[in-house]
Motif scaffolding. Structure first.
Motif, PDB file in Angstrom:
ATOM      1  N   PRO B   7      41.699  -3.453   4.467  1.00 47.66           N
ATOM      2  CA  PRO B   7      42.586  -3.721   3.355  1.00 47.66           C
ATOM      3  C   PRO B   7      43.925  -3.338   3.961  1.00 47.66           C
ATOM      4  CG  PRO B   7      40.860  -1.722   3.283  1.00 47.66           C
ATOM      5  CD  PRO B   7      40.701  -2.389   4.671  1.00 47.66           C
ATOM      6  N   PRO B   8      44.986  -3.575   2.729  1.00 48.89           N
ATOM      7  CA  PRO B   8      46.260  -3.148   3.329  1.00 48.89           C
ATOM      8  C   PRO B   8      46.165  -1.621   3.161  1.00 48.89           C
ATOM      9  CG  PRO B   8      46.278  -4.883   1.335  1.00 48.89           C
ATOM     10  CD  PRO B   8      44.811  -4.546   1.949  1.00 48.89           C
ATOM     11  N   LEU B   9      47.323  -1.088   3.589  1.00 44.43           N
ATOM     12  CA  LEU B   9      47.559   0.469   3.578  1.00 44.43           C
ATOM     13  C   LEU B   9      47.504   0.847   2.504  1.00 44.43           C
ATOM     14  CD1 LEU B   9      50.880   0.952   5.696  1.00 44.43           C
ATOM     15  CD2 LEU B   9      48.430   1.899   6.380  1.00 44.43           C
ATOM     16  N   ASN B  10      46.957   1.944   1.970  1.00 45.16           N
ATOM     17  CA  ASN B  10      47.235   2.594   0.697  1.00 45.16           C
ATOM     18  C   ASN B  10      46.389   1.674  -0.418  1.00 45.16           C
ATOM     19  OD1 ASN B  10      47.573   5.489   0.627  1.00 45.16           O
ATOM     20  ND2 ASN B  10      50.096   4.996   0.878  1.00 45.16           N
ATOM     21  N   PHE B  11      45.560   0.772  -0.097  1.00 42.58           N
ATOM     22  CA  PHE B  11      44.868  -0.064  -1.033  1.00 42.58           C
ATOM     23  C   PHE B  11      43.972   1.145  -1.795  1.00 42.58           C
ATOM     24  CE2 PHE B  11      41.280  -2.117  -2.478  1.00 42.58           C
ATOM     25  CZ  PHE B  11      41.683  -3.383  -3.238  1.00 42.58           C
ATOM     26  N   SER B  12      44.275   0.434  -3.177  1.00 40.44           N
ATOM     27  CA  SER B  12      43.141   1.044  -4.261  1.00 40.44           C
ATOM     28  C   SER B  12      43.085   0.074  -5.320  1.00 40.44           C
ATOM     29  CB  SER B  12      43.985   2.351  -4.552  1.00 40.44           C
ATOM     30  OG  SER B  12      43.041   3.020  -5.523  1.00 40.44           O
ATOM     31  N   MET B  13      42.252   0.605  -6.204  1.00 43.35           N
ATOM     32  CA  MET B  13      42.152  -0.214  -7.626  1.00 43.35           C
ATOM     33  C   MET B  13      42.590   0.715  -8.701  1.00 43.35           C
ATOM     34  SD  MET B  13      38.894  -2.162  -9.115  1.00 43.35           S
ATOM     35  CE  MET B  13      39.500  -3.165 -10.339  1.00 43.35           C
ATOM     36  N   ALA B  14      43.704   0.553  -9.322  1.00 46.23           N
ATOM     37  CA  ALA B  14      44.115   1.410 -10.331  1.00 46.23           C
ATOM     38  C   ALA B  14      43.609   1.181 -11.762  1.00 46.23           C
ATOM     39  CB  ALA B  14      45.864   1.204 -10.353  1.00 46.23           C
ATOM     40  N   ALA B  15      43.158  -0.044 -12.004  1.00 49.50           N
ATOM     41  CA  ALA B  15      42.690  -0.177 -13.383  1.00 49.50           C
ATOM     42  C   ALA B  15      41.793  -1.366 -13.245  1.00 49.50           C
ATOM     43  CB  ALA B  15      43.589  -0.094 -14.573  1.00 49.50           C
ATOM     44  N   PRO B  16      40.887  -1.869 -13.907  1.00 41.33           N
ATOM     45  CA  PRO B  16      40.377  -3.128 -14.169  1.00 41.33           C
ATOM     46  C   PRO B  16      41.229  -4.074 -14.061  1.00 41.33           C
ATOM     47  CG  PRO B  16      39.326  -1.783 -15.775  1.00 41.33           C
ATOM     48  CD  PRO B  16      40.395  -1.052 -15.325  1.00 41.33           C
ATOM     49  N   GLY B  17      41.154  -5.104 -13.096  1.00 37.21           N
ATOM     50  CA  GLY B  17      42.420  -6.258 -12.983  1.00 37.21           C
ATOM     51  C   GLY B  17      43.700  -5.674 -12.279  1.00 37.21           C
ATOM     52  N   ILE B  18      43.811  -4.640 -11.691  1.00 41.62           N
ATOM     53  CA  ILE B  18      45.027  -4.054 -11.104  1.00 41.62           C
ATOM     54  C   ILE B  18      44.733  -3.325  -9.795  1.00 41.62           C
ATOM     55  CG2 ILE B  18      47.243  -2.723 -11.348  1.00 41.62           C
ATOM     56  CD1 ILE B  18      46.992  -3.202 -14.265  1.00 41.62           C
ATOM     57  N   TYR B  19      45.249  -4.089  -8.891  1.00 39.56           N
ATOM     58  CA  TYR B  19      45.045  -3.118  -7.330  1.00 39.56           C
ATOM     59  C   TYR B  19      46.451  -2.826  -7.026  1.00 39.56           C
ATOM     60  CZ  TYR B  19      40.603  -5.599  -7.224  1.00 39.56           C
ATOM     61  OH  TYR B  19      39.349  -6.073  -7.563  1.00 39.56           O
ATOM     62  N   ARG B  20      46.755  -1.826  -6.107  1.00 36.76           N
ATOM     63  CA  ARG B  20      47.831  -1.605  -5.722  1.00 36.76           C
ATOM     64  C   ARG B  20      47.747  -1.158  -4.068  1.00 36.76           C
ATOM     65  NH1 ARG B  20      49.016   4.739  -7.111  1.00 36.76           N
ATOM     66  NH2 ARG B  20      50.590   4.482  -5.315  1.00 36.76           N
ATOM     67  N   SER B  21      48.751  -1.384  -3.392  1.00 39.86           N
ATOM     68  CA  SER B  21      48.616  -1.261  -1.764  1.00 39.86           C
ATOM     69  C   SER B  21      50.134  -1.069  -1.248  1.00 39.86           C
ATOM     70  CB  SER B  21      48.042  -2.139  -1.029  1.00 39.86           C
ATOM     71  OG  SER B  21      48.651  -3.285  -1.310  1.00 39.86           O
ATOM     72  N   GLY B  22      50.044  -0.880  -0.030  1.00 38.19           N
ATOM     73  CA  GLY B  22      51.265  -1.213   0.684  1.00 38.19           C
ATOM     74  C   GLY B  22      51.792  -2.516   1.077  1.00 38.19           C
ATOM     75  N   TYR B  23      52.508  -2.709   2.061  1.00 37.18           N
ATOM     76  CA  TYR B  23      52.664  -4.273   2.231  1.00 37.18           C
ATOM     77  C   TYR B  23      51.574  -4.862   3.252  1.00 37.18           C
ATOM     78  CZ  TYR B  23      56.174  -7.598   2.626  1.00 37.18           C
ATOM     79  OH  TYR B  23      57.210  -8.740   2.617  1.00 37.18           O
ATOM     80  N   PRO B  24      51.084  -5.931   2.571  1.00 37.07           N
ATOM     81  CA  PRO B  24      50.005  -6.637   3.435  1.00 37.07           C
ATOM     82  C   PRO B  24      50.452  -7.457   4.522  1.00 37.07           C
ATOM     83  CG  PRO B  24      49.819  -7.304   1.062  1.00 37.07           C
ATOM     84  CD  PRO B  24      51.207  -6.733   1.297  1.00 37.07           C
TER      85      PRO B  24
END
Lengths: 167, 167
Positions: B7-24
């Protein structure tokens, strides 16, 4: 402003249908209602709190308990089979949305989610980075060792009911 | 074992349908494929990387850019309106699943997700705790101040297309 919503300690979404956190208390119930949970997977061996038990009954949430004693040096090790049991509950989408929690949301939850990441074929570096994000300064080497040595083929889950993202 | 997924750096699921991360980067593309993304929300003002642009084209992923310069003392402040723009993209379920990212996945992403948590009526303590989980030792007071002062009524999103968990 209305009363703010208070998620349980260390709350996070781990995957579609799967949430993780520390031990919820009554201040978290309004928040939890929004999650429309079907199941709570409780990872401690102690009896479940009265207030959570009552809330789950009122809200039609099933509580499943997989009691795990945390890793503690030198002689207390998390047993593989209970983690495999917990994963079987977690990976059955008939239980979703599910909130899995231990006490602090750091160690036992971290071990189960780390083992799930292994089933998702994440690299160990990524798994440990996620583990550390929740454990902070309380990282336990034994937890990371558990994850590294965990054999994913010991998890006998029902593939027909597995979430799509695992396939 | 097959190649591990990264996964990209600091990848996480923030809510259903929404992911967050660093630059892939290209090492993350196999992992990203599993997310079946519809949209990437890119939070930096710089042009998007060639390798990600090509990957998005091949995989039918739309890239939306909301260029934000990070908070930097003493004179560089994140403008409210660009964060409101980013939230409008994030909170439209026609864009889901969406991966939002900045460079490190700490500050700009943390500010946008923190502002989203305010719209979800989370307590500030919980919002800052989540922010800190990703920022680690790089917590920026200006980011937290932005979130505290952010006025959620400035986000003119389309309520008919908002995700169910926001309602």
């Amino acid at each position: 402003m209305e009363n703010p919503l208070i998620p349980p300690l260390n709350f996070s979404m781990a995957a579609p249908g799967i949430y993780r956190s520390g031990y919820p208390n009554s201040m978290n119930h309004a928040f939890m209602k929004k999650l429309r949970l079907k199941t709570i997977l409780y990872l401690c061996p102690e009896e479940y709190s009265e207030s959570n038990t009552a809330w789950c009954e009122t809200n039609g949430v099933r509580v499943v308990q997989c009691g795990i004693l945390p890793n503690k040096e030198p002689f207390q090790f998390i047993p593989d089979d209970v983690v495999a049991d917990a994963l079987r509950v977690l990976l059955d989408r008939r239980n979703h949305p599910v909130l899995m929690h231990c006490n602090s949301g750091k160690h036992r939850s971290g071990v189960v989610i780390g083992s799930m990441r292994k089933m998702q074929q994440w690299s160990l570096t990524s798994i440990f980075d996620e583990y550390r994000r929740f454990a902070g300064s309380k990282v336990r080497i034994l937890d990371q060792q558990f994850i590294e040595l965990f054999r994913v083929d010991t998890v006998k889950y029902d593939k027909r009911c597995a979430p799509r993202w695992l396939k």
